[in-house]
Write an enzyme that holds these catalytic residues in place. Structure first.
Site, short mmCIF file in Angstrom:
data_model
loop_
_atom_site.label_atom_id
_atom_site.label_comp_id
_atom_site.label_asym_id
_atom_site.label_seq_id
_atom_site.Cartn_x
_atom_site.Cartn_y
_atom_site.Cartn_z
N GLU A 299 62.14 -75.34 -7.12
CA GLU A 299 62.95 -74.16 -6.79
C GLU A 299 63.92 -74.42 -5.62
OE1 GLU A 299 60.28 -70.85 -6.29
OE2 GLU A 299 59.80 -70.79 -8.43
N GLU A 418 57.04 -73.33 -14.44
CA GLU A 418 56.16 -72.23 -14.06
C GLU A 418 56.47 -71.05 -14.95
OE1 GLU A 418 56.49 -71.16 -9.95
OE2 GLU A 418 56.29 -73.24 -9.23
#
Length: 687
Positions: A299, A418
């Site tokens: 991220e 994820e």
């Protein structure tokens, strides 16, 4: 058979070539014909599945010369077996099955097809077969001589990035552990053990994502040396996972916001640290098997820049990572490398930026990664989005369509590194209505599978209890496991609410068949009677008044009975029969630090809460909507009989101005309540 299932069958061909050809060499595969110019394509489809059994059909298209007598052979990946078949004669040797022609279907013209089916047995995971062959020729869409055993081993690197990523499906994150700040157990999970990884493999997962935060174990520059003990602990976990036949995706995790986010403000120092860390990781793992993949950064986020500039900086990070790892030699020269978008976002502009990086790198062993937690208002329960509605599903469909169109269709694999919903946690029950949550999970797995992407469940301990090695909710796990191969039927809701007193009338719900056949209703092991207990008209399922009266029993508040709708495949849909009346709230006075409204829930459960001032404007932290965020602003305590307003919510309320709260419950009941804050005190009026 849908396209992703066909892809799964094809992508395994090279990955298992050595094993299949070894079987050929030892004579375990059946005899093949000497016909030349053979070729075929295969469609394999599991029509229905149940515990321990399944029904499948196979269609083989003959691309080569006409065939007079055929032998179709395949290898099972998980020890499945044929128990009964039709349109072919079946024989089984070890993991291999041969389906041979019968007198009436032996001749197959060029372009013609062979079709047969069977019932089979499975245990654990029911994966598609490996390596279908027609008369000895692998069904990979090409035409040539029947395939024979090679005289040498298959060439290195014969497994493509697409094949490797497909073989990682499904994946599981060892979240909040090696990525936790303060040590491996600092965020509540125990140390990773071999037993944990064996359990994960035994539950049907084929890969793990191993998030690691490195910063606390990195020395000062210019060397930025990683603590050897930390490196060896990570290597130990990687080796344990590989020994369990789990592929591993290893990354830099919370480093993304701890220091890497300062790249725009301290470019050279941050980049030097990043390259130094990856240089050491790459060197430590360069001799590891190809089943270890590396992910550049989790991220990525960059402080103080617009997203367009962020794309440029993420491109620089990904290229730097690529150069460092590829230049480290050994197995890293063609190891699978995984590169994220800015924020690991699936927005089209972010995907396009990453695709430009891929096009320029022109490296066949790289994969893209995004994350998926669904439509944000549903994922956290804000703005009144409490159901898996059309907007939530459209967001899901569009996400997977974008990554498919941008990457998968261009031959670049995608890992959803994820996925889950953001606010789901065993310590915060009730944020999501259970049936709506299971519909989300069921649909997410289907749409990801339909678009050919690999998914890795984010589990920070909320799904698998790592102390007991048991699923906290076995029913949710059933949805995960079933969703790897098939759909499940659902319905418009999973609860029928009945009043405590008065007449009980029939209740209807809409079946979402998801391509399956509805097979009836059961209560435990007893089948309900169609006609007397329920009727079906189209997709409308109606429970009769007589059945509901029987199921409700003495009509005590709460769940009186549970029935399930069964379909031809997947997980049965549960329907709870609940007795409930509108909740009753009472007047209260208390401190802003711990204000709770006495509440008689009377069998009902909370869905959401609105907050408005007298002039109709919104009250609370989320002033763009009247519906506040579940748990962070309000939450129920069913055991204590209270509705809690959090200090965060009350801090955003204007002192002295009355606020009307409207509590929405899953039965459909709405209850109004007024609060007025004065300094550190809140007064609540039930009206």
């Amino acid at each position: 058979m849908n396209l992703p299932s066909l892809r799964r069958t094809r992508i395994r061909l090279l990955a298992v070539a050595a094993a299949v050809l070894a079987l050929l060499a030892t004579g375990l595969l059946g005899a093949v014909s000497a016909q030349a110019a053979q070729g075929c394509e295969v469609e394999y489809n599991v029509q229905s599945q149940w515990p321990g059994g399944f029904t499948a059909d196979v269609k083989i298209v003959n691309l080569g010369e006409p065939v007079d007598g055929w032998d179709v052979e395949w290898v099972w990946p998980e020890g499945q077996s044929v128990t009964h078949g039709w349109n072919a004669h079946f024989t089984t040797t070890a993991e291999q099955v041969n389906a041979t022609s019968l007198s009436y279907n032996a001749e197959v013209a060029t372009g013609g097809s062979i079709s047969f089916g069977f019932n089979g047995f499975w245990a654990g995971v029911n994966r598609d077969p490996f390596a279908f062959r027609l008369n000895g020729r692998v069904c990979d869409g090409t035409v040539g001589e029947p395939t024979t055993a090679p005289t040498t081993d298959p060439p290195a690197g014969s497994v493509t990035a697409m094949e490797q990523v497909a073989a990682m499906e499904p994946g599981w994150n060892v979240g909040n552990t090696l990525d936790a700040l303060g040590g491996e157990t600092a965020w509540g999970n125990p140390m990773i053990t071999e037993e944990l990884l064996a359990t994960v493999k035994g539950q049907g997962f084929n890969s793990i994502r191993l998030p690691v935060t490195w910063d606390e174990f990195v020395g000062e520059g210019p060397d930025y040396a990683i603590d050897p003990a930390r490196m060896e602990r990570v290597a130990q976990v990687v080796d344990w996972a590989l020994a369990q036949d789990l592929q591993v995706l290893l990354n830099l995790h919370h480093d993304s916001w701890m220091w890497l986010s300062e790249l725009p403000n301290d470019h050279d120092a941050v980049l030097a640290k990043y390259e130094a860390i990856w240089t050491q990781i790459a060197d430590r793992f360069k001799d590891h098997p190809a089943e270890l993949a590396l992910e550049s950064i989790n991220e990525p986020q960059l402080a103080g820049v617009e997203d367009a500039e962020g794309d440029v900086l993420v491109d620089e990070l990904n290229r730097s990572f690529h150069d460092v790892v590829r230049g480290s030699g050994g197995g890293n020269e063609d190891r699978l490398l995984v590169l994220p978008t800015l924020h690991t976002s699936s927005e089209q502009v972010r995907l396009d930026a990453l695709k430009a990086t891929f096009d320029d790198l022109d490296d066949p062993m790289i994969a893209a990664t995004v994350h998926f937690y669904g439509f944000w208002p549903f994922s956290v329960n804000i703005a009144g989005v409490t159901t898996f509605n059309a907007e939530v599903e459209a967001d899901m469909v569009n996400t997977f369509q974008r990554v498919n169109d941008t990457f998968v269709d261009a031959g670049v694999p995608v890992i959803v590194g994820e996925w889950a919903v953001l606010s789901y946690d065993h310590t915060r029950p009730g944020i999501h209505q259970y049936g709506e949550l299971t519909k989300f999970f069921e649909a997410a797995e289907f749409h990801a599978r339909d678009k050919g992407v690999t998914t890795m469940l984010w589990d920070a301990g909320q799904f698998l209890n790592r102390n007991t090695l048991q699923w906290r909710d076995e029913h949710l796990y059933d949805y995960f496991a079933s969703g790897w191969t098939t759909r499940s039927g659902t319905a418009s809701f999973d609860s029928v609410y009945l009043p405590k007193s008065g007449a009980i009338t029939s209740e209807s719900l809409t079946l979402n068949r998801n391509g399956l056949d509805f097979e009836g209703l059961w209560q435990g092991g007893a089948e309900l009677a169609e006609g007397a207990d329920y009727t079906v008209s189209g997709d409308t399922l109606t429970l009769t008044a007589a059945a509901l009266t029987r199921l409700a029993g003495d009509r005590a508040y709460g769940v009186n009975a549970r029935i399930e709708a069964r379909f031809s495949a997947g997980v049965p849909w549960r329907v709870n029969v609940i007795t409930a009346d509108a909740p009753v709230l009472s007047d209260a006075t208390g401190p802003t630090a711990s204000f709770a409204i006495p509440t008689q829930f009377r069998g009902d459960t909370l869905a959401t809460m609105e907050a408005k001032y007298a002039d109709g404007s919104n009250a609370g932290p989320a002033n763009w909507t009247s519906y506040q965020e579940f748990w962070s602003n309000f939450r129920p305590d069913y055991d204590a009989g209270t509705l809690i307003l959090t200090p965060e919510f009350l801090a955003a309320v204007t002192d002295g101005q009355p606020v009307t709260l409207t509590f929405h419950f899953h039965s459909g009941a709405r209850v109004a309540y007024t609060i007025t804050e004065s300094g550190d005190t809140v007064t609540g009026d039930a009206g």
